[in-house]
Design a protein around this motif. Structure first.
Motif, PDB file in Angstrom:
ATOM      1  N   VAL A 137       0.847  -1.192   0.000  1.00 42.52           N
ATOM      2  CA  VAL A 137       0.000   0.000   0.000  1.00 42.52           C
ATOM      3  C   VAL A 137       0.886   1.247   0.000  1.00 42.52           C
ATOM      4  O   VAL A 137       1.921   1.278   0.655  1.00 42.52           O
ATOM      5  CB  VAL A 137      -0.911   0.031   1.253  1.00 42.52           C
ATOM      6  N   VAL A 138       0.476   2.253  -0.755  1.00 41.73           N
ATOM      7  CA  VAL A 138       1.204   3.522  -0.789  1.00 41.73           C
ATOM      8  C   VAL A 138       0.217   4.664  -0.531  1.00 41.73           C
ATOM      9  O   VAL A 138      -0.871   4.674  -1.098  1.00 41.73           O
ATOM     10  CB  VAL A 138       1.884   3.742  -2.165  1.00 41.73           C
ATOM     11  N   ALA A 139       0.599   5.597   0.332  1.00 40.05           N
ATOM     12  CA  ALA A 139      -0.263   6.759   0.596  1.00 40.05           C
ATOM     13  C   ALA A 139       0.365   8.012  -0.006  1.00 40.05           C
ATOM     14  O   ALA A 139       1.560   8.251   0.136  1.00 40.05           O
ATOM     15  CB  ALA A 139      -0.447   6.948   2.097  1.00 40.05           C
ATOM     16  N   PHE A 140      -0.445   8.795  -0.715  1.00 44.85           N
ATOM     17  CA  PHE A 140       0.018  10.018  -1.375  1.00 44.85           C
ATOM     18  C   PHE A 140      -0.668  11.244  -0.837  1.00 44.85           C
ATOM     19  O   PHE A 140      -1.808  11.165  -0.416  1.00 44.85           O
ATOM     20  CB  PHE A 140      -0.483  10.093  -2.818  1.00 44.85           C
ATOM     21  N   ASP A 141      -0.006  12.351  -1.038  1.00 48.69           N
ATOM     22  CA  ASP A 141      -0.670  13.636  -0.853  1.00 48.69           C
ATOM     23  C   ASP A 141      -1.141  14.060  -2.234  1.00 48.69           C
ATOM     24  O   ASP A 141      -0.336  14.240  -3.145  1.00 48.69           O
ATOM     25  CB  ASP A 141       0.336  14.657  -0.298  1.00 48.69           C
ATOM     26  N   ARG A 142      -2.439  14.185  -2.388  1.00 49.18           N
ATOM     27  CA  ARG A 142      -2.996  14.464  -3.708  1.00 49.18           C
ATOM     28  C   ARG A 142      -2.629  15.865  -4.223  1.00 49.18           C
ATOM     29  O   ARG A 142      -2.513  16.080  -5.416  1.00 49.18           O
ATOM     30  CB  ARG A 142      -4.526  14.324  -3.684  1.00 49.18           C
ATOM     31  N   ASP A 143      -2.427  16.774  -3.297  1.00 49.58           N
ATOM     32  CA  ASP A 143      -2.117  18.147  -3.710  1.00 49.58           C
ATOM     33  C   ASP A 143      -0.705  18.271  -4.279  1.00 49.58           C
ATOM     34  O   ASP A 143      -0.487  18.872  -5.311  1.00 49.58           O
ATOM     35  CB  ASP A 143      -2.265  19.115  -2.522  1.00 49.58           C
ATOM     36  N   THR A 144       0.265  17.660  -3.594  1.00 53.80           N
ATOM     37  CA  THR A 144       1.658  17.800  -4.029  1.00 53.80           C
ATOM     38  C   THR A 144       2.124  16.603  -4.840  1.00 53.80           C
ATOM     39  O   THR A 144       3.219  16.613  -5.392  1.00 53.80           O
ATOM     40  CB  THR A 144       2.582  17.917  -2.800  1.00 53.80           C
ATOM     41  N   ASN A 145       1.302  15.512  -4.875  1.00 56.98           N
ATOM     42  CA  ASN A 145       1.653  14.272  -5.562  1.00 56.98           C
ATOM     43  C   ASN A 145       2.872  13.595  -4.935  1.00 56.98           C
ATOM     44  O   ASN A 145       3.567  12.825  -5.574  1.00 56.98           O
ATOM     45  CB  ASN A 145       1.888  14.538  -7.048  1.00 56.98           C
ATOM     46  N   LYS A 146       3.137  13.887  -3.665  1.00 58.74           N
ATOM     47  CA  LYS A 146       4.269  13.282  -2.966  1.00 58.74           C
ATOM     48  C   LYS A 146       3.811  12.051  -2.181  1.00 58.74           C
ATOM     49  O   LYS A 146       2.696  12.016  -1.662  1.00 58.74           O
ATOM     50  CB  LYS A 146       4.855  14.293  -1.973  1.00 58.74           C
ATOM     51  N   ILE A 147       4.690  11.054  -2.101  1.00 54.43           N
ATOM     52  CA  ILE A 147       4.374   9.863  -1.316  1.00 54.43           C
ATOM     53  C   ILE A 147       4.496  10.195   0.172  1.00 54.43           C
ATOM     54  O   ILE A 147       5.495  10.759   0.621  1.00 54.43           O
ATOM     55  CB  ILE A 147       5.308   8.689  -1.703  1.00 54.43           C
ATOM     56  N   LYS A 148       3.444   9.861   0.919  1.00 58.99           N
ATOM     57  CA  LYS A 148       3.410  10.179   2.350  1.00 58.99           C
ATOM     58  C   LYS A 148       3.900   9.003   3.181  1.00 58.99           C
ATOM     59  O   LYS A 148       4.540   9.182   4.211  1.00 58.99           O
ATOM     60  CB  LYS A 148       1.969  10.501   2.765  1.00 58.99           C
ATOM     61  N   ALA A 149       3.518   7.801   2.773  1.00 56.84           N
ATOM     62  CA  ALA A 149       3.895   6.624   3.544  1.00 56.84           C
ATOM     63  C   ALA A 149       3.802   5.398   2.642  1.00 56.84           C
ATOM     64  O   ALA A 149       3.064   5.385   1.665  1.00 56.84           O
ATOM     65  CB  ALA A 149       2.973   6.457   4.745  1.00 56.84           C
TER      66      ALA A 149
END
Ligand code: ADP
Ligand code: MG
Length: 330
Positions: free
Chosen positions: A31-43
């Protein structure tokens, strides 16, 4: 320091990393979590799984390998890199040789994508191995013998069924029906039978605690909380293992049907070997109670689950690297 040999089980539900001489050193959800605004991987991994269904609007958690296919290449690459680095630690001087297991249904293009991602993640050499071969090695089967063995690997998104002999796959099929579909079947059943809306996590919980594919002497039950579809309010319902059997009937039948179709296409000598030696189940989905009995009843062939079905593929993938390097070093 010499390079390390690594085996990776790139599963739809979990990723396992095996290191030669150390065993399985890492097991995390894919599983990968992203920040939709910056398109950066969060976890990535376990940390990201905890965010599934619980994230604020701008953070999304996805399973990039759902259904055994790389649906998002760059994410998969980052995920692989992260897990390889985590498994190896910091003190590596030489790039490792990595063997990655992919489901047998994947296309050449998808295989190439996995290979490229693994090189990108820092491998010196990459070999792609088919799931049934890895599962067989991990289940302790000597794959080099001219003898037919049937392996049924039930993962999260795909089930791989194969008859192998002399280190190769003779007949196989890969269907997109597996553990996740058991969960979805339970969600549907609860809605239809009890007017209760539950999430997939709750459905998986039911499956793991009391789920059954075959009539059992003892009946288990558990209380399940969800939303009453009529009133919209929270509601608790007691569910029994017999009900799960009914809920899962169609889905398990599709797996049995696929086993049947592979047996039908198996050359007679190898089919006779399978009848003698039995069918071996691997993968997390094979932990569903009664699956062995169901397959045994429908095929008339003795069926057993591998000793540690969740790690069999990772161990087999790693041993395959040892097997390859053994061949080269001699
Ligand atoms: P993949 O190889 O696709 O990553 P796994 O082999 O890790 O999949 O299996 C994941 C599946 O196994 C999930 O659907 C999960 O719900 C299921 N599973 C795990 N433990 C159990 C259990 N004790 N009983 C039934 N199903 C289980
Ligand atoms: Mg698997």
């Amino acid at each position: 320091m010499l390079g390390t040999d690594i085996g990776i089980d790139l599963g739809t539900a979990s990723i396992l990393v095996y290191i030669k001489g150390k065993g399985v050193v890492l097991k995390e959800p894919s599983v990968v979590a992203f920040d939709r605004d910056t398109n950066k991987i969060k976890a990535i991994g376990e940390e990201a799984r905890l965010m599934l269904g619980r994230t604020p609007g701008n953070i999304v958690a996805v399973r990039p390998l759902r259904q055994g296919v790389i649906s998002d290449y760059t994410v998969t690459e980052k995920m692989l890199k992260y897990f390889i680095q985590k498994a190896l630690g910091k003190k590596t001087f030489r790039k490792p040789r990595i063997s990655v297991c992919v489901p047998s249904g994947v296309t050449e293009v998808e295989k190439k994508a996995v290979e490229d991602a693994t090189y990108q993640a820092g491998a010196r050499e990459v070999s792609i191995i088919e799931e049934p071969i890895a599962a067989a090695i991990g289940a302790g089967i000597d794959i080099s013998r001219p003898c037919g063995n049937m392996i049924v690997d039930i993962g999260g998104g795909t089930s791989d069924i194969a008859v192998i002999s002399l280190g190769g796959t003779v007949v196989s099929t890969s269907i997109k029906i597996a553990g996740d579909d058991f969960d979805e079947a339970i969600v549907r059943y609860m809605r239809k039978k009890h007017n209760l809306l539950i999430g997939e996590r709750t459905a998986e919980d039911i499956k793991i605690k009391i789920g059954s594919a075959y009539r059992r002497a003892e009946v288990d039950s558990m209380d399940v909380r969800g939303r009453n579809l009529v009133t919209g309010l929270p509601k608790t319902v007691t569910v029994t293992s017999e009900e799960t059997e009914e809920a899962l009937k169609e889905t398990t039948a599709q797996i049995v049907e696929a086993v049947h179709s592979v047996l039908e296409k198996t050359p007679p000598e190898l089919a006779a070997d399978v009848a003698d030696r039995g069918i071996v189940l691997t993968g997390g989905g094979s932990l569903l109670r009664g699956l062995e009995e169901l397959i045994e009843e429908k095929t008339g062939i003795n069926t057993m689950t591998a000793e540690d079905p969740m790690t069999a593929v990772a161990i087999g993938t790693g041993k395959f690297v040892e097997f390859l390097s053994g061949k080269r070093d001699n």
